[in-house]
Design a protein around this motif. Structure first.
Motif, PDB file in Angstrom:
ATOM      1  N   UNK A 133       0.853  -1.318  -0.120  1.00 26.31           N
ATOM      2  CA  UNK A 133       0.132  -0.019   0.006  1.00 26.31           C
ATOM      3  C   UNK A 133       0.767   1.262  -0.043  1.00 26.31           C
ATOM      4  N   UNK A 134       2.114   1.229   0.069  1.00 25.45           N
ATOM      5  CA  UNK A 134       2.966   2.459   0.431  1.00 25.45           C
ATOM      6  C   UNK A 134       3.853   2.761  -1.021  1.00 25.45           C
ATOM      7  N   UNK A 135       3.676   1.769  -1.814  1.00 26.10           N
ATOM      8  CA  UNK A 135       4.436   1.943  -3.236  1.00 26.10           C
ATOM      9  C   UNK A 135       3.680   2.650  -4.395  1.00 26.10           C
ATOM     10  N   UNK A 136       4.088   3.533  -4.930  1.00 24.29           N
ATOM     11  CA  UNK A 136       3.765   4.240  -6.189  1.00 24.29           C
ATOM     12  C   UNK A 136       3.225   3.024  -7.314  1.00 24.29           C
ATOM     13  N   UNK A 137       2.478   3.405  -8.366  1.00 28.98           N
ATOM     14  CA  UNK A 137       2.266   2.482  -9.370  1.00 28.98           C
ATOM     15  C   UNK A 137       3.300   2.193 -10.026  1.00 28.98           C
ATOM     16  N   UNK A 138       3.668   1.142 -10.631  1.00 32.10           N
ATOM     17  CA  UNK A 138       4.611   0.455 -11.521  1.00 32.10           C
ATOM     18  C   UNK A 138       4.977   1.639 -12.566  1.00 32.10           C
ATOM     19  N   UNK A 139       6.108   2.134 -12.680  1.00 36.41           N
ATOM     20  CA  UNK A 139       6.824   3.078 -13.717  1.00 36.41           C
ATOM     21  C   UNK A 139       7.354   2.137 -14.774  1.00 36.41           C
ATOM     22  N   UNK A 151       3.020  -8.217   8.298  1.00 37.89           N
ATOM     23  CA  UNK A 151       4.134  -7.816   8.996  1.00 37.89           C
ATOM     24  C   UNK A 151       5.367  -7.636   8.053  1.00 37.89           C
ATOM     25  N   UNK A 152       5.506  -8.526   6.910  1.00 43.19           N
ATOM     26  CA  UNK A 152       6.277  -8.167   5.611  1.00 43.19           C
ATOM     27  C   UNK A 152       6.071  -6.787   5.232  1.00 43.19           C
ATOM     28  N   UNK A 153       4.815  -6.339   5.038  1.00 39.32           N
ATOM     29  CA  UNK A 153       4.856  -5.057   4.306  1.00 39.32           C
ATOM     30  C   UNK A 153       5.165  -3.874   5.203  1.00 39.32           C
ATOM     31  N   UNK A 156       8.166  -1.419   4.167  1.00 40.50           N
ATOM     32  CA  UNK A 156       8.033   0.104   4.346  1.00 40.50           C
ATOM     33  C   UNK A 156       9.291   0.880   4.843  1.00 40.50           C
ATOM     34  N   UNK A 157       9.731   0.215   5.891  1.00 39.25           N
ATOM     35  CA  UNK A 157      10.975   0.910   6.326  1.00 39.25           C
ATOM     36  C   UNK A 157      12.364   0.528   5.386  1.00 39.25           C
ATOM     37  N   UNK A 158      12.244  -0.630   4.715  1.00 36.69           N
ATOM     38  CA  UNK A 158      13.523  -0.761   4.162  1.00 36.69           C
ATOM     39  C   UNK A 158      13.697  -0.244   2.752  1.00 36.69           C
ATOM     40  N   UNK A 159      12.661   0.135   2.201  1.00 34.21           N
ATOM     41  CA  UNK A 159      12.423   0.307   0.390  1.00 34.21           C
ATOM     42  C   UNK A 159      13.203   1.599   0.451  1.00 34.21           C
ATOM     43  N   UNK A 160      12.822   2.786   1.184  1.00 36.31           N
ATOM     44  CA  UNK A 160      13.808   3.848   0.747  1.00 36.31           C
ATOM     45  C   UNK A 160      15.440   3.919   0.913  1.00 36.31           C
TER      46      UNK A 160
END
Length: 142
Positions: free
Chosen positions: A92-98, A120-122, A126-130
């Motif tokens: 839910x925190x990711x932008x649409x596929x570009x 839990x994985x999401x 959320x913390x790791x993606x940036x």
């Protein structure tokens, strides 16, 4: 888009390139949005991953039904050994596929969670993606 599908086409040896024209015509005649097509050179060979996005689950399932009931699924059955479809809902925190050309090499990873482990994985992602995205773009996670 709220639903994503990865179609995995297992081809005969050297079949990915031969299947391209038929696959392109098949995708052009269908619904959904083509977001990427990737052939394998490392790992499981002779596979093509086709990533598509759909606005509704019904649209995705209708397109899947079109392939499953076809005499020539994905327009390249002469080169297919196996065909598999996997469905995903994006985190839910990711932008649409570009889309776009981001380089000649892409990495595809698949993880399995515990049956109750998606939330839990999401949150961990959320913390790791940036930080991870500082190394290379993330196309999709779901």
């Amino acid at each position: 888009m709220t639903h994503y599908e990865i179609a995995t086409l297992k081809t005969v040896i050297f079949g990915a390139g031969k299947a391209a024209a038929g696959l392109e015509a098949w995708l052009g005649a269908g619904t959904g949005t083509l977001l990427g097509a990737f052939a394998t050179d490392i790992g499981p060979l002779n596979e093509v991953f086709v990533l598509r996005g759909f606005d509704t689950l019904e649209a995705m399932m209708a397109e899947r039904r079109r392939a499953l009931l076809s005499a020539d699924p994905m327009g390249c059955s002469a080169f297919l050994v196996d065909l598999r479809f996997d469905s995903y809902v994006p985190f839910d925190f990711l932008p649409p596929v570009a889309t776009g050309a981001l380089g000649p090499v892409y990495e595809v990873r698949s993880y399995r969670t515990r049956l109750n482990g998606i939330a839990e994985t999401q949150e961990k992602w959320r913390g790791a993606v940036p930080g991870r995205s500082a190394y290379s773009p993330l196309l999709f996670a779901g």
